[in-house]
Design a protein around this motif. Structure first.
Motif, PDB file in Angstrom:
ATOM      1  N   ASP A  71     -10.897  93.722  -7.081  1.00  0.00           N
ATOM      2  CA  ASP A  71     -11.847  92.768  -7.671  1.00  0.00           C
ATOM      3  C   ASP A  71     -13.256  93.353  -7.762  1.00  0.00           C
ATOM      4  OD1 ASP A  71     -10.184  90.617  -8.380  1.00  0.00           O
ATOM      5  OD2 ASP A  71     -10.220  89.817  -6.346  1.00  0.00           O
ATOM      6  N   GLY A  72     -13.328  94.644  -8.129  1.00  0.00           N
ATOM      7  CA  GLY A  72     -14.616  95.291  -8.361  1.00  0.00           C
ATOM      8  C   GLY A  72     -15.310  95.838  -7.135  1.00  0.00           C
ATOM      9  N   SER A  73     -14.725  95.651  -5.942  1.00  0.00           N
ATOM     10  CA  SER A  73     -15.328  96.164  -4.711  1.00  0.00           C
ATOM     11  C   SER A  73     -14.532  97.360  -4.206  1.00  0.00           C
ATOM     12  CB  SER A  73     -15.340  95.099  -3.619  1.00  0.00           C
ATOM     13  OG  SER A  73     -16.134  94.007  -4.006  1.00  0.00           O
ATOM     14  N   GLU A  74     -15.241  98.427  -3.884  1.00  0.00           N
ATOM     15  CA  GLU A  74     -14.570  99.600  -3.323  1.00  0.00           C
ATOM     16  C   GLU A  74     -13.948  99.226  -1.981  1.00  0.00           C
ATOM     17  OE1 GLU A  74     -14.213 102.774  -4.758  1.00  0.00           O
ATOM     18  OE2 GLU A  74     -14.951 101.629  -6.460  1.00  0.00           O
ATOM     19  N   THR A 103      -2.139  89.676 -11.512  1.00  0.00           N
ATOM     20  CA  THR A 103      -3.090  90.748 -11.254  1.00  0.00           C
ATOM     21  C   THR A 103      -3.056  91.790 -12.365  1.00  0.00           C
ATOM     22  OG1 THR A 103      -1.415  91.906  -9.943  1.00  0.00           O
ATOM     23  CG2 THR A 103      -2.969  90.517  -8.738  1.00  0.00           C
ATOM     24  N   ALA A 104      -4.183  92.482 -12.519  1.00  0.00           N
ATOM     25  CA  ALA A 104      -4.280  93.617 -13.431  1.00  0.00           C
ATOM     26  C   ALA A 104      -4.460  94.874 -12.584  1.00  0.00           C
ATOM     27  CB  ALA A 104      -5.475  93.438 -14.363  1.00  0.00           C
ATOM     28  N   GLY A 121      -7.202  93.665  -9.490  1.00  0.00           N
ATOM     29  CA  GLY A 121      -7.950  92.419  -9.411  1.00  0.00           C
ATOM     30  C   GLY A 121      -7.165  91.336 -10.113  1.00  0.00           C
ATOM     31  N   GLN A 122      -7.650  90.130 -10.000  1.00  0.00           N
ATOM     32  CA  GLN A 122      -6.951  89.024 -10.661  1.00  0.00           C
ATOM     33  C   GLN A 122      -7.054  89.176 -12.164  1.00  0.00           C
ATOM     34  OE1 GLN A 122      -7.009  85.082  -9.025  1.00  0.00           O
ATOM     35  NE2 GLN A 122      -8.051  85.814  -7.178  1.00  0.00           N
ATOM     36  N   ALA A 123      -5.970  88.853 -12.833  1.00  0.00           N
ATOM     37  CA  ALA A 123      -5.912  88.976 -14.302  1.00  0.00           C
ATOM     38  C   ALA A 123      -6.277  87.655 -14.942  1.00  0.00           C
ATOM     39  CB  ALA A 123      -4.518  89.397 -14.733  1.00  0.00           C
TER      40      ALA A 123
END
Length: 107
Positions: free
Chosen positions: A41-44, A88-89, A105-107
């Motif tokens: 979700d965009g967080s490392e 999810t993607a 992350g969620q799609a």
């Protein structure tokens, strides 16, 4: 209808998903390049901690709904004992036949 793992186009992605669904830590690690990285979700995230928590200790499983033309992008129903099921993607970067990075992350 999910896409069978053996029908996934990219061999590295196929190995990743197959090992994930089999909960096979050794094969999963073998699918990753040394120093592989990931984000959720965009967080490392720390790949070792994340995979232990989200895949191996929580019975993670991926049913692939579709893949991109290059085989490096997936949309899947992902489920585990912690979060239940969600759409999810996944996007993979492959180098020399190994997963160098994945982003989910969620799609």
């Amino acid at each position: 209808m999910p896409i069978a793992v053996n029908k996934l186009t990219d061999p590295a992605v196929r190995a990743f998903v197959g090992a994930l669904n089999a909960h096979d830590r050794e094969s999963f690690q073998a699918a990753l390049a040394p120093g592989a990285t990931m984000s959720d979700d965009g967080s490392e995230r720390d790949i070792g901690d994340w995979t232990e928590r989200e895949i191996f200790s929580s019975n993670g499983h991926m049913d692939v709904e579709r893949q991109t033309a290059d085989g490096l992008g997936l949309v899947a129903r992902y489920r585990n004992d912690s979060w239940g099921e969600m759409r999810t993607a996944w996007r993979f970067t492959v180098q020399d036949g190994k997963i160098e990075r994945f982003e989910t992350g969620q799609a």
